[in-house]
Design a protein around this motif. Structure first.
Motif, short mmCIF file in Angstrom:
data_model
loop_
_atom_site.label_atom_id
_atom_site.label_comp_id
_atom_site.label_asym_id
_atom_site.label_seq_id
_atom_site.Cartn_x
_atom_site.Cartn_y
_atom_site.Cartn_z
N ILE A 89 -8.93 -11.97 4.55
CA ILE A 89 -8.88 -10.64 3.94
C ILE A 89 -10.24 -10.37 3.29
O ILE A 89 -10.78 -11.21 2.59
CB ILE A 89 -7.74 -10.54 2.91
CG1 ILE A 89 -6.40 -10.73 3.62
CG2 ILE A 89 -7.79 -9.20 2.18
CD1 ILE A 89 -5.19 -10.69 2.74
N ASP A 93 -11.04 -4.85 0.59
CA ASP A 93 -9.61 -4.52 0.53
C ASP A 93 -9.01 -4.88 -0.82
O ASP A 93 -8.15 -4.17 -1.34
CB ASP A 93 -8.86 -5.25 1.65
CG ASP A 93 -9.28 -4.79 3.03
OD1 ASP A 93 -9.70 -3.63 3.17
OD2 ASP A 93 -9.19 -5.60 3.97
N HIS A 97 -7.41 -2.25 -3.46
CA HIS A 97 -6.02 -2.45 -3.88
C HIS A 97 -5.88 -2.41 -5.40
O HIS A 97 -4.98 -1.75 -5.92
CB HIS A 97 -5.50 -3.78 -3.34
CG HIS A 97 -4.08 -4.04 -3.70
ND1 HIS A 97 -3.03 -3.47 -3.02
CD2 HIS A 97 -3.52 -4.80 -4.68
CE1 HIS A 97 -1.89 -3.86 -3.56
NE2 HIS A 97 -2.16 -4.67 -4.57
N HIS A 98 -6.74 -3.13 -6.10
CA HIS A 98 -6.59 -3.25 -7.55
C HIS A 98 -7.28 -2.14 -8.33
O HIS A 98 -6.84 -1.80 -9.43
CB HIS A 98 -7.10 -4.61 -8.02
CG HIS A 98 -6.24 -5.75 -7.61
ND1 HIS A 98 -5.00 -5.97 -8.16
CD2 HIS A 98 -6.40 -6.70 -6.68
CE1 HIS A 98 -4.45 -7.03 -7.60
NE2 HIS A 98 -5.29 -7.49 -6.68
N MET A 151 -2.47 -9.22 -4.36
CA MET A 151 -2.54 -8.20 -3.33
C MET A 151 -1.63 -8.56 -2.15
O MET A 151 -0.89 -7.70 -1.64
CB MET A 151 -3.97 -8.00 -2.83
CG MET A 151 -4.09 -6.84 -1.86
SD MET A 151 -5.69 -6.77 -1.06
CE MET A 151 -5.34 -7.76 0.37
N VAL A 152 -1.65 -9.81 -1.72
CA VAL A 152 -0.81 -10.24 -0.61
C VAL A 152 0.67 -10.09 -0.99
O VAL A 152 1.47 -9.58 -0.20
CB VAL A 152 -1.14 -11.69 -0.21
CG1 VAL A 152 -0.11 -12.25 0.75
CG2 VAL A 152 -2.54 -11.77 0.39
N ASP A 154 1.93 -8.08 -3.19
CA ASP A 154 2.22 -6.65 -3.26
C ASP A 154 2.46 -6.07 -1.86
O ASP A 154 3.36 -5.28 -1.65
CB ASP A 154 1.08 -5.89 -3.93
CG ASP A 154 1.02 -6.06 -5.44
OD1 ASP A 154 1.99 -6.62 -6.02
OD2 ASP A 154 0.01 -5.64 -6.04
N ARG A 155 1.63 -6.48 -0.91
CA ARG A 155 1.78 -5.99 0.46
C ARG A 155 3.11 -6.42 1.07
O ARG A 155 3.72 -5.67 1.81
CB ARG A 155 0.63 -6.48 1.34
CG ARG A 155 -0.66 -5.73 1.11
CD ARG A 155 -1.72 -6.20 2.08
NE ARG A 155 -2.91 -5.38 2.00
CZ ARG A 155 -4.00 -5.60 2.75
NH1 ARG A 155 -4.03 -6.60 3.61
NH2 ARG A 155 -5.04 -4.82 2.62
N ILE A 156 3.53 -7.64 0.77
CA ILE A 156 4.82 -8.13 1.27
C ILE A 156 5.95 -7.22 0.80
O ILE A 156 6.85 -6.90 1.55
CB ILE A 156 5.06 -9.59 0.84
CG1 ILE A 156 4.09 -10.52 1.57
CG2 ILE A 156 6.50 -10.01 1.08
CD1 ILE A 156 4.05 -11.93 1.01
N GLU A 157 5.87 -6.82 -0.47
CA GLU A 157 6.92 -5.98 -1.05
C GLU A 157 6.67 -4.48 -0.89
O GLU A 157 7.48 -3.67 -1.33
CB GLU A 157 7.09 -6.32 -2.54
CG GLU A 157 7.68 -7.69 -2.75
CD GLU A 157 7.98 -7.98 -4.21
OE1 GLU A 157 7.74 -7.11 -5.07
OE2 GLU A 157 8.47 -9.07 -4.47
N GLY A 158 5.53 -4.12 -0.32
CA GLY A 158 5.22 -2.71 -0.16
C GLY A 158 4.84 -2.02 -1.44
O GLY A 158 4.99 -0.81 -1.58
N HIS A 160 2.21 -0.66 -4.25
CA HIS A 160 0.84 -0.15 -4.36
C HIS A 160 0.62 0.20 -5.82
O HIS A 160 1.09 1.24 -6.28
CB HIS A 160 0.64 1.08 -3.49
CG HIS A 160 0.93 0.83 -2.05
ND1 HIS A 160 0.07 0.16 -1.24
CD2 HIS A 160 2.02 1.11 -1.30
CE1 HIS A 160 0.58 0.05 -0.03
NE2 HIS A 160 1.78 0.61 -0.04
#
Length: 161
Positions: A89, A93, A97-98, A151-152, A154-158, A160
């Motif tokens: 990653i 990115d 994200h943050h 971030m990873v 968060d992406r798993i759970e959708g 933002h």
């Protein structure tokens, strides 16, 4: 589920192992690359982990030194040693994200993590040895590994932020 993230360097690397649901750190550190590779190979860090990520080097057209190329070699060695297929990653990115900006600096990312997980806590949520805080033991590249792990997750759970 646990998430492992690595912020690679040419000599030492930061890592963060977190609980994907709570985002709480389980284990963090900054250690010599050969030690981290060994921990990945023997399963100390990779056993039972379903998701892993590693910060990938990106080219922006500027000249780079040998340290960047040495870091690239270590990225490949960590991916191979993990057995996870660590997802590469890019730093950009993580910044987006943050912080919502590709121009964010390390300090901005650290502040975003503190605001999210330890808002109002003294010492940036680190606490003390007697009373460890959420970010107890964090320093240098550990913060960036944590940002990648969050971030990873968060992406798993959708999610933002």
């Amino acid at each position: 589920m646990r998430v492992l993230a690595i912020d690679p360097g040419n000599v030492e690397s930061g890592y963060a192992l977190i609980d994907a649901e709570t985002r709480r750190p389980i284990e963090v550190g900054k250690i010599a690359n050969h030690e981290l590779r060994g921990a990945l190979l023997d399963g100390q860090l990779s056993d039972g982990i379903e998701v892993g990520a590693i910060e990938m080097v990106a080219s922006y057209g500027m000249a780079v030194g040998k340290e960047v190329f040495e870091t690239c070699v270590w990225i490949g060695r960590f991916i191979e040693a993990s057995g996870l297929g660590l997802a590469p990653i890019y730093r950009r990115d993580v910044k987006l994200h943050h912080c919502g900006s590709a121009k964010a600096k390390d300090a901005n990312i650290v502040q975003a993590l503190v605001d999210r997980f330890a808002s109002g806590e003294p010492n940036r949520g680190k606490g003390t040895k007697a009373e460890p805080g959420f970010f107890y033991g964090f320093r240098a590249d550990i913060w960036q590994a944590m940002a990648l792990a969050v971030m990873v997750a968060d992406r798993i759970e959708g999610v933002h932020p």
